[in-house]
Design a protein around this motif. Sequence first.
Motif, PDB file in Angstrom:
ATOM      1  N   LYS A  94       1.185  -0.866  -0.222  1.00 62.53           N
ATOM      2  CA  LYS A  94      -0.199   0.093  -0.044  1.00 62.53           C
ATOM      3  C   LYS A  94       1.131   1.155  -0.037  1.00 62.53           C
ATOM      4  CE  LYS A  94      -3.824  -2.272   2.619  1.00 62.53           C
ATOM      5  NZ  LYS A  94      -5.030  -2.454   3.598  1.00 62.53           N
ATOM      6  N   THR A  95       0.585   2.452  -0.531  1.00 59.39           N
ATOM      7  CA  THR A  95       1.353   3.539  -0.990  1.00 59.39           C
ATOM      8  C   THR A  95       0.903   4.209   0.511  1.00 59.39           C
ATOM      9  OG1 THR A  95      -1.128   4.964  -1.929  1.00 59.39           O
ATOM     10  CG2 THR A  95       1.085   4.044  -3.096  1.00 59.39           C
ATOM     11  N   GLU A 150      -2.310   5.918   1.374  1.00 59.28           N
ATOM     12  CA  GLU A 150      -3.617   4.680   1.659  1.00 59.28           C
ATOM     13  C   GLU A 150      -3.426   4.066   2.957  1.00 59.28           C
ATOM     14  OE1 GLU A 150      -3.606   1.875  -2.554  1.00 59.28           O
ATOM     15  OE2 GLU A 150      -2.674   1.300  -1.333  1.00 59.28           O
ATOM     16  N   GLN A 165      -4.693   7.015   4.537  1.00 56.11           N
ATOM     17  CA  GLN A 165      -6.376   7.400   4.835  1.00 56.11           C
ATOM     18  C   GLN A 165      -7.096   6.131   5.708  1.00 56.11           C
ATOM     19  OE1 GLN A 165      -7.528   6.086   0.459  1.00 56.11           O
ATOM     20  NE2 GLN A 165      -7.564   8.147   0.235  1.00 56.11           N
ATOM     21  N   GLU A 166      -6.368   4.956   5.863  1.00 59.41           N
ATOM     22  CA  GLU A 166      -6.554   3.816   6.724  1.00 59.41           C
ATOM     23  C   GLU A 166      -6.007   4.353   8.395  1.00 59.41           C
ATOM     24  OE1 GLU A 166      -4.473   0.355   5.838  1.00 59.41           O
ATOM     25  OE2 GLU A 166      -6.391   0.263   3.826  1.00 59.41           O
TER      26      GLU A 166
END
Length: 84
Positions: A40-41, A44, A47-48
């Motif tokens: 994952k970047t 990303e 956002q989590e």
Amino acid sequence: MRLDWVNILATVIFVSIVVTLILAVASYFAYKVREARRPKTAAELRQEGHSKTFFEEYRPSDTPATIAPVEGEAAATVNAPTKQ
């Protein structure tokens, strides 16, 4: 059946083309599998609610490290700045 140089070269060229096409399909499949497994970047992860850390801060412990004693010698402490 008599094989002359033209037939031998034609067979070699045909086999090399077929092998090249097979390797191309296999490498494309491997590329797609790798892209599906990509990590994952950082965006990303943000956002989590997680953060992506490349390096962790090093904090040395308060107790000095020791070197295993050689036969007949006492344990020596490691001089932190020079690692001697």
